[in-house]
Scaffold this active site. Structure first.
Site, mmCIF file in Angstrom:
data_model
loop_
_atom_site.group_PDB
_atom_site.id
_atom_site.type_symbol
_atom_site.label_atom_id
_atom_site.label_comp_id
_atom_site.label_asym_id
_atom_site.label_seq_id
_atom_site.Cartn_x
_atom_site.Cartn_y
_atom_site.Cartn_z
ATOM 1 N N ASP A 61 0.766 -1.346 -0.063
ATOM 2 C CA ASP A 61 -0.031 -0.032 0.074
ATOM 3 C C ASP A 61 0.845 1.169 -0.014
ATOM 4 O OD1 ASP A 61 -2.391 1.893 0.688
ATOM 5 O OD2 ASP A 61 -1.421 1.942 2.388
ATOM 6 N N ASP A 119 4.475 0.493 3.988
ATOM 7 C CA ASP A 119 4.367 -0.775 4.920
ATOM 8 C C ASP A 119 4.322 -1.934 3.792
ATOM 9 O OD1 ASP A 119 1.852 -0.634 3.735
ATOM 10 O OD2 ASP A 119 1.114 0.378 5.532
ATOM 11 N N TYR A 127 -8.013 2.153 6.859
ATOM 12 C CA TYR A 127 -8.240 2.838 5.587
ATOM 13 C C TYR A 127 -10.056 2.467 5.987
ATOM 14 C CZ TYR A 127 -4.179 3.427 2.742
ATOM 15 O OH TYR A 127 -3.346 3.766 2.259
ATOM 16 N N GLU A 144 5.214 9.984 4.002
ATOM 17 C CA GLU A 144 4.979 8.591 3.252
ATOM 18 C C GLU A 144 4.106 8.504 2.032
ATOM 19 O OE1 GLU A 144 3.203 4.315 4.933
ATOM 20 O OE2 GLU A 144 2.364 6.137 5.860
#
Length: 637
Positions: free
Chosen positions: A80, A83, A232, A477
């Protein structure tokens, strides 16, 4: 002399400044270079067995046993963000957006020779979705435990965290996730249709089944997969149902899906919600723009009235982005960046910029203007907004920093990404465990040993300030959902033309490696003989099973002519046929639509198609050079 010298110095200084400004502007506007880099991010995010043509060399194979503990192969797909969890919802959204770019920006991507890369990026996701959808009402929605994964800082190749797979079924529904995956597969079927019609048909079959599953068994996926809630969390599934229906209508032309979107416009909020955000969680603006295309093309017919309501909401989103919405506008930073949320804000800016570029094309093609509360606006204004966001991302901002990693002279060098921050497994061959990763690499002040080209980081705050700090995950990120819209956006802005359309040969699964690009010259006249469909029936007299074999495409690659074979299996009997096993000899290429049994040259129908009813047909596809394979019946009952 002194006056003359001063004048020359002044001219020289002016030229230097102008040249510097021109160089900076050229760097900001080098969309083709930026586009090329975005594809490298998707390669860096790959899970599974990497192909021989993998360009991101610091990555290696990982997640090869994903799903096996649950009795299903879930190898492949994308990690994703920074990670190693494969979250289904943002991954599917990214594939939908990539596919939309491949469809609506086909001219620009082909002209810049980037259609191949786009389709590869899409297919790495869609091949995974096909595996994750083994039955009509089953969808594996996540691989990996978000909690344990986030407690570890290690390379994908060293993973020691849980690889638990989580599924949706009729007892554990997830209309949002199933709907988004249906949208992704429907959009991808359109993207592949000009290049690989058989694969396109397979994607469309899965898309239809997933939409039916999503609509019939309703619920939030995060209620069925609670592990995803902290990462999410879904705000609802109504938009995904409309989103999937809109894409299925565009992919099939079937009025059923348009009627669904129209009849449910009010109940599911499509014609009611005016949005100032387009994202992995909120698809309303995307639905509204997509359905507005039908109206703008004059194809609304009996549905015109409701489609106008959809377009009013599409206009609301666009007007809000342009700050011409009667005060109900988006927020922007002092430097002009669309600002929605503190956490990973650039994903909202990139998605909005892509969507407005698409809408600009729809309006322009119809010679229409945007109807805003503050007045009529030309379609070019939407593209200007998209360009402003792209330029900000590429360095035209107060920090003078490109937020696309690897682009320009200044970009983030401490990205919140495990693989980028730890030396490659080819450099440091000993494993890096959870604690060691945090102690030695996560908190390290030095630059990442691996540059993750094409990654769009979270971006600056509401005051245009960015902290290049690996521990600052809200800003540093990158994500799939943030980077995916850049493909269509940069393609549109690159504006290259004049190069020949290139079609690409997709032979085999990605585990076996990629083939090379090729032009598609007209085959010699002699090859047309092979295109004549031939019928094969079992040798036994009165056999109830018929095979119709045809060649649907052929091309040259590496001095070899390859053929795409389509074999239809038809039950001509008056009784259902189950447990059908086929013997396929002389097969030298990949095959789709049948499952190997484990016995040599023996295949069977997939689990979701165990039985052929009387008169029912099913087809499979294979690709190979040379003579066709020999297909015969081994057994059935």
């Amino acid at each position: 002399m002194s006056k003359s010298g001063g004048s020359l110095f002044g001219v020289s200084l002016l030229l230097t400044v102008l040249l510097g400004a021109a160089t900076a502007a050229a760097e900001y506007y080098n969309y083709g270079n930026a586009l090329d880099k975005t594809f490298l991010f998707f390669e860096a995010q790959r899970s599974g067995k990497l192909p021989a043509a993998q360009r991101v060399k610091w990555r290696s194979n990982s997640g090869l046993k994903d799903g096996l503990a649950q009795g299903v192969s879930l190898e492949g797909g994308y990690y994703d963000a920074g990670d190693h969890v494969k979250f289904g919802l943002p991954m599917a959204f990214a594939v939908t957006i990539l596919s939309w770019a491949a469809v609506d920006n086909q001219k620009e991507l082909s002209s810049s020779n980037q259609m191949q890369q786009t389709l590869w990026s899409i297919r790495w996701g869609t091949d995974y979705f096909i595996k994750a959808h083994p039955q009509p009402n089953v969808l594996w929605g996540q691989v990996g435990d978000g909690q344990s994964d986030h407690y570890c800082w290690e390379r994908a190749e060293d993973m020691t965290t849980s690889r638990t797979a989580y599924k949706l079924d009729q007892y554990h529904p997830g209309s949002d996730l199933a709907g988004e995956t249906a949208a992704a597969l429907a959009a991808a079927s359109l993207a592949f249709k000009p290049y690989n019609s058989s694969y396109s048909a397979i994607l469309l079959t899965h898309a239809k089944e997933l939409f039916s599953f999503a609509d019939k068994y309703r619920g939030l996926y995060t209620d069925s997969i609670p592990n995803a809630k902290a990462f999410y969390m879904s705000s609802g599934y109504s938009d995904e149902l409309l989103w999937a229906a809109a894409w299925l209508h565009r992919a099939t032309g079937d009025e059923y899906y348009l009627k669904y979107a129209v009849n449910n416009a009010g109940y599911l909020g499509g014609s009611g919600w005016g949005m100032k955000e387009f994202s992995w969680d909120n698809k309303y603006a995307g639905v509204q723009v997509l359905l507005s295309k039908i109206l703008l093309e004059g194809k609304g017919g009996a549905y015109t009235s409701t489609l106008k309501q959809y377009q009013m909401k599409a206009d609301y989103f666009a007007c809000a982005c342009l700050k011409k919405n009667g005060g109900y506008n988006i927020q922007t930073t002092p430097g002009g960046l669309m600002y929605v949320r503190e956490w990973n804000n650039l994903q909202y800016a990139s998605a909005a910029a892509f969507l407005l570029a698409i809408y600009s094309d729809y309006l322009s093609a119809a010679n229409a203007k945007l109807n805003c509360p503050d007045g009529w606006v030309p379609s070019q204004a939407l593209l200007d907004f998209s360009r402003s966001q792209a330029d900000y991302i590429l360095g035209k901002n107060r920090q003078g920093m490109s937020y696309l990693v690897g682009y320009g002279p200044k970009y983030p060098i401490r990205v919140h990404h495990r693989g980028a921050s730890i030396p490659s497994i080819f450099v440091q061959r000993s494993s890096v465990n959870c604690v060691q990763g945090f102690d030695s690499w996560y908190r390290r002040a030095q630059a990442d040993p691996n540059v993750i080209y094409g990654a769009l980081v979270g971006g600056p705050d509401q005051n245009d300030y960015y902290s290049d700090d690996r521990t600052n995950y809200e800003q540093s990120e990158p994500t799939l959902s943030g980077t995916a819209p850049l493909v269509g956006l940069f393609a549109k802005l690159s504006g290259k033309s004049g190069k020949p359309l290139i079609k690409w040969n997709f032979v085999g699964s990605y585990g076996g490696g990629y083939s090379k690009p090729y032009q598609t010259p007209k085959p010699p006249a002699s090859s047309y003989k092979a295109l004549t469909p031939t019928t094969y029936t079992p040798k036994q007299s009165g056999a109830p099973i018929e095979f119709l074999h045809s060649i649907t495409a052929n091309w040259m690659a590496w001095n070899t002519r390859y053929y795409r074979h389509r074999v239809v299996i038809k039950n001509n009997s008056q009784k259902p046929i189950s447990g059908l096993k086929l013997k396929i000899e002389d097969l030298t290429g990949p095959i789709w639509g049948l499952n190997p049994t484990g016995q040599k040259n023996t295949y069977q129908l997939p689990q979701w198609q165990k039985t052929l009813k009387p008169g029912q047909a099913y087809y499979f596809v294979y690709v190979q050079g040379g003579p066709q394979a020999k297909v015969s019946v081994l057994s059935y009952y």
